[in-house]
Design a protein around this motif. Sequence first.
Motif, PDB file in Angstrom:
ATOM      1  N   ILE A   1      -5.518   3.104 -15.365  1.00 35.81           N
ATOM      2  CA  ILE A   1      -5.713   3.423 -14.076  1.00 35.81           C
ATOM      3  C   ILE A   1      -5.673   2.597 -13.028  1.00 35.81           C
ATOM      4  N   VAL A   2      -5.553   1.329 -13.465  1.00 35.70           N
ATOM      5  CA  VAL A   2      -5.121   0.186 -12.614  1.00 35.70           C
ATOM      6  C   VAL A   2      -3.722   0.193 -12.299  1.00 35.70           C
TER       7      VAL A   2
ATOM      8  N   VAL B   1      -1.644   2.727 -12.429  1.00 36.91           N
ATOM      9  CA  VAL B   1      -1.229   3.914 -11.851  1.00 36.91           C
ATOM     10  C   VAL B   1      -1.630   3.718  -9.858  1.00 36.91           C
ATOM     11  N   PHE B   2      -2.958   3.053  -9.889  1.00 31.54           N
ATOM     12  CA  PHE B   2      -3.107   2.925  -8.619  1.00 31.54           C
ATOM     13  C   PHE B   2      -2.625   1.805  -7.746  1.00 31.54           C
ATOM     14  N   GLY B   3      -2.101   0.742  -8.850  1.00 34.96           N
ATOM     15  CA  GLY B   3      -0.771   0.046  -8.047  1.00 34.96           C
ATOM     16  C   GLY B   3       0.455   0.502  -7.880  1.00 34.96           C
ATOM     17  N   TYR B   4       0.857   1.476  -8.694  1.00 34.17           N
ATOM     18  CA  TYR B   4       2.089   2.271  -8.355  1.00 34.17           C
ATOM     19  C   TYR B   4       1.877   3.004  -6.911  1.00 34.17           C
ATOM     20  N   LEU B   5       0.866   3.726  -6.845  1.00 34.45           N
ATOM     21  CA  LEU B   5       0.340   4.537  -5.806  1.00 34.45           C
ATOM     22  C   LEU B   5       0.310   3.695  -4.597  1.00 34.45           C
ATOM     23  N   ARG B   6      -0.133   2.397  -4.450  1.00 30.06           N
ATOM     24  CA  ARG B   6      -0.148   1.534  -3.484  1.00 30.06           C
ATOM     25  C   ARG B   6       1.197   1.047  -3.071  1.00 30.06           C
TER      26      ARG B   6
ATOM     27  N   ASN C   1       4.182   4.603  -2.503  1.00 32.11           N
ATOM     28  CA  ASN C   1       3.802   5.716  -1.834  1.00 32.11           C
ATOM     29  C   ASN C   1       4.790   6.080  -0.614  1.00 32.11           C
TER      30      ASN C   1
ATOM     31  N   THR D   1       6.843   8.309  -4.492  1.00 37.07           N
ATOM     32  CA  THR D   1       6.256   9.595  -4.365  1.00 37.07           C
ATOM     33  C   THR D   1       6.300  10.571  -3.286  1.00 37.07           C
TER      34      THR D   1
ATOM     35  N   LEU E   1      -3.306  11.431 -11.922  1.00 36.63           N
ATOM     36  CA  LEU E   1      -3.288  10.806 -10.679  1.00 36.63           C
ATOM     37  C   LEU E   1      -2.000  10.864  -9.795  1.00 36.63           C
TER      38      LEU E   1
END
Length: 280
Positions: free
Chosen positions: A105-106, A108-113, A116, A124, A209
């Motif tokens: 989860i850390v 994927v949140f880094g990827y999204l940040r 994006n 994305t 996510l």
Amino acid sequence: MTFRRIGPWIAVLIGALYFLLPLVATFQFSLSMLRGQWSFEAYRVVFADPRFRETFGFSVIAALSTIALGALLVVPTAYWVRLKLPRLRPVVEFVTLLPLVIPPIVIVFGYLRLYNSSSFLPFTGSIWGTNILLIFGYVVLSLPYMYRAVDTGMAAIDIRTLTEAAESLGARRGTVLWRVILPNVRPAVLSGAFLTFAIVIGEFVIASLLNRPAFGPYLQLVGANRAYEPAALAMIAFAVTWASMAMLNVVGGRRQGGIAGAAPRAPRRLFRRRERTEQP
């Protein structure tokens, strides 16, 4: 003396019952969709669901893409580190172990940040870009298993001698890696590939996510809204995972037999090329 002989078998039996009894109960529950009889109705409903075919097919394609990309990344890296940069092995091993320490989860949140739609690399911003980002995430998750398998396979052969012998026959470094090193570590690559396949099929966090139609989120969705179908899906996922593990054991057995009974292979084309150049 008798207890020393029987004690390990008792521990194995208790462990087997601890793991097998829930599986038997889950399988029995999956057969109880029709009242008063056992049937495979839940499995029929699952296989007839178009979302099952869509999500499972998507995850299979993602797993194969992850295996291909991971092998292209890991095999040259492990080869070069063992051949030219042995002092960097601890650093590379530490980096490859980070996905076991950092939660998905850390990651994927880094990827999204970072990737994006408003960043300079908007993965994305499109479906294909999100799929590529998903595969990159899967490569990171499978990196510890793929690298360990390939590195162990290269430790079992003398890559320096094979490289020098192939180069003395006129082969370039890319030819050495593709035609000499890879055939000798192919069982190790396949072992890492089966582990990667099992990981990707059941992965939930990154696919959920990133909002991709993968098999893991489908399992969670069905489990939240159905009763008997989740048990059938759990047994299907269990069968796929253990099939991958069985193939890994088969490949591992062949690898050990090949190492014990035969020398590393070198391509015949290199020897033929050298013979042609030496002819008057």
